[in-house]
Design a protein around this motif. Structure first.
Motif, PDB file in Angstrom:
ATOM      1  N   LEU A  68       0.833  -1.204   0.000  1.00 40.32           N
ATOM      2  CA  LEU A  68       0.000   0.000   0.000  1.00 40.32           C
ATOM      3  C   LEU A  68       0.865   1.250   0.000  1.00 40.32           C
ATOM      4  O   LEU A  68       1.960   1.258   0.547  1.00 40.32           O
ATOM      5  CB  LEU A  68      -0.908   0.008   1.236  1.00 40.32           C
ATOM      6  N   ARG A  69       0.327   2.283  -0.589  1.00 41.31           N
ATOM      7  CA  ARG A  69       0.938   3.608  -0.517  1.00 41.31           C
ATOM      8  C   ARG A  69       0.118   4.437   0.465  1.00 41.31           C
ATOM      9  O   ARG A  69      -0.865   3.967   1.017  1.00 41.31           O
ATOM     10  CB  ARG A  69       0.904   4.265  -1.894  1.00 41.31           C
ATOM     11  N   ALA A  70       0.486   5.695   0.611  1.00 39.30           N
ATOM     12  CA  ALA A  70      -0.299   6.590   1.473  1.00 39.30           C
ATOM     13  C   ALA A  70      -1.733   6.649   0.946  1.00 39.30           C
ATOM     14  O   ALA A  70      -1.946   6.639  -0.270  1.00 39.30           O
ATOM     15  CB  ALA A  70       0.322   7.981   1.478  1.00 39.30           C
ATOM     16  N   PRO A  71      -2.732   6.688   1.833  1.00 33.00           N
ATOM     17  CA  PRO A  71      -4.121   6.712   1.378  1.00 33.00           C
ATOM     18  C   PRO A  71      -4.424   7.815   0.363  1.00 33.00           C
ATOM     19  O   PRO A  71      -5.238   7.618  -0.541  1.00 33.00           O
ATOM     20  CB  PRO A  71      -4.919   6.909   2.673  1.00 33.00           C
ATOM     21  N   SER A  72      -3.767   8.952   0.480  1.00 35.20           N
ATOM     22  CA  SER A  72      -4.033  10.042  -0.463  1.00 35.20           C
ATOM     23  C   SER A  72      -3.510   9.732  -1.865  1.00 35.20           C
ATOM     24  O   SER A  72      -3.911  10.378  -2.829  1.00 35.20           O
ATOM     25  CB  SER A  72      -3.404  11.342   0.035  1.00 35.20           C
ATOM     26  N   GLN A  73      -2.640   8.728  -1.998  1.00 37.99           N
ATOM     27  CA  GLN A  73      -2.060   8.366  -3.292  1.00 37.99           C
ATOM     28  C   GLN A  73      -2.494   6.987  -3.764  1.00 37.99           C
ATOM     29  O   GLN A  73      -2.028   6.515  -4.788  1.00 37.99           O
ATOM     30  CB  GLN A  73      -0.538   8.387  -3.191  1.00 37.99           C
ATOM     31  N   ASP A  74      -3.371   6.340  -3.026  1.00 36.40           N
ATOM     32  CA  ASP A  74      -3.711   4.944  -3.306  1.00 36.40           C
ATOM     33  C   ASP A  74      -5.213   4.737  -3.128  1.00 36.40           C
ATOM     34  O   ASP A  74      -5.715   4.752  -2.008  1.00 36.40           O
ATOM     35  CB  ASP A  74      -2.911   4.052  -2.352  1.00 36.40           C
ATOM     36  N   ARG A  75      -5.910   4.545  -4.237  1.00 37.58           N
ATOM     37  CA  ARG A  75      -7.370   4.368  -4.161  1.00 37.58           C
ATOM     38  C   ARG A  75      -7.765   3.151  -3.335  1.00 37.58           C
ATOM     39  O   ARG A  75      -8.766   3.182  -2.625  1.00 37.58           O
ATOM     40  CB  ARG A  75      -7.975   4.258  -5.560  1.00 37.58           C
ATOM     41  N   LEU A  76      -6.992   2.074  -3.435  1.00 37.15           N
ATOM     42  CA  LEU A  76      -7.305   0.895  -2.630  1.00 37.15           C
ATOM     43  C   LEU A  76      -7.128   1.182  -1.146  1.00 37.15           C
ATOM     44  O   LEU A  76      -7.977   0.832  -0.332  1.00 37.15           O
ATOM     45  CB  LEU A  76      -6.402  -0.280  -3.028  1.00 37.15           C
ATOM     46  N   HIS A  77      -6.014   1.805  -0.795  1.00 34.20           N
ATOM     47  CA  HIS A  77      -5.762   2.126   0.606  1.00 34.20           C
ATOM     48  C   HIS A  77      -6.843   3.068   1.137  1.00 34.20           C
ATOM     49  O   HIS A  77      -7.302   2.931   2.280  1.00 34.20           O
ATOM     50  CB  HIS A  77      -4.377   2.746   0.763  1.00 34.20           C
ATOM     51  N   ALA A  78      -7.272   3.998   0.328  1.00 36.56           N
ATOM     52  CA  ALA A  78      -8.304   4.946   0.754  1.00 36.56           C
ATOM     53  C   ALA A  78      -9.639   4.254   1.019  1.00 36.56           C
ATOM     54  O   ALA A  78     -10.452   4.758   1.791  1.00 36.56           O
ATOM     55  CB  ALA A  78      -8.467   6.039  -0.297  1.00 36.56           C
ATOM     56  N   ARG A  79      -9.877   3.094   0.427  1.00 35.87           N
ATOM     57  CA  ARG A  79     -11.131   2.361   0.638  1.00 35.87           C
ATOM     58  C   ARG A  79     -11.149   1.574   1.950  1.00 35.87           C
ATOM     59  O   ARG A  79     -12.213   1.173   2.407  1.00 35.87           O
ATOM     60  CB  ARG A  79     -11.389   1.386  -0.506  1.00 35.87           C
TER      61      ARG A  79
END
Length: 153
Positions: A68-79
């Motif tokens: 994962l990347r930072a949530p602001s740069q990763d749509r999956l992480h943001a979910r």
């Protein structure tokens, strides 16, 4: 939309806009007819399903590890969301992919949560095919996904 047409909500919800009630209701009827004519609608590339089967997925089969990347740069992480009532504070999302496959992405709490596990429940298609479906429908970069090696018996 059918329910909105049947309701008498003009004074509470729609009276603010500049068109009269007959014109708005006519527009909504025409829109409903066009939407019905466009069926069947295409399945979206992915859709979150909620945590109804969380415990099953938590104990499911590990398909791959996803960096994962930072949530602001990763749509999956943001979910990812903190799972209500999970004793370990895990974050996750259960997804239905456009292929029809259902998978879960499970990650530890932040700040440690930079790797997620891609989980699946039986019955499912062959495990070697699922990471490819995941990549295709989530647009996740292949270098971020490491398939789990099957256990040798």
């Amino acid at each position: 939309m059918k329910a909105a047409l049947a309701e008498d909500v003009w004074d509470q919800d729609l009276s603010w806009q500049p068109h009269g009630e007959p014109a708005v209701r006519d527009f909504l009827r025409r829109l409903l007819v066009r939407l019905d004519a466009a069926r069947p609608w295409r399945e979206p590339p992915l859709r979150a399903l909620g945590f109804d089967r969380w415990e099953e997925y938590r104990q499911g089969t590990l398909l791959a590890r996803v960096r994962l990347r930072a949530p602001s740069q990763d749509r999956l992480h943001a979910r990812l969301r903190t799972v209500p009532g999970d004793p370990d504070g895990l974050r996750g999302v259960v997804l239905r992919l456009g292929s029809g496959d259902e998978v879960a992405l499970i990650a530890p709490p932040l700040p440690d949560g930079r790797e997620a596990h891609l989980m699946v429940l039986p019955p499912h298609r062959p495990a070697v095919e699922l990471p490819a479906a995941f990549l295709a429908h989530t647009e996740c970069e292949p270098e971020r996904v490491t398939p789990e090696r099957p256990a040798r018996g």
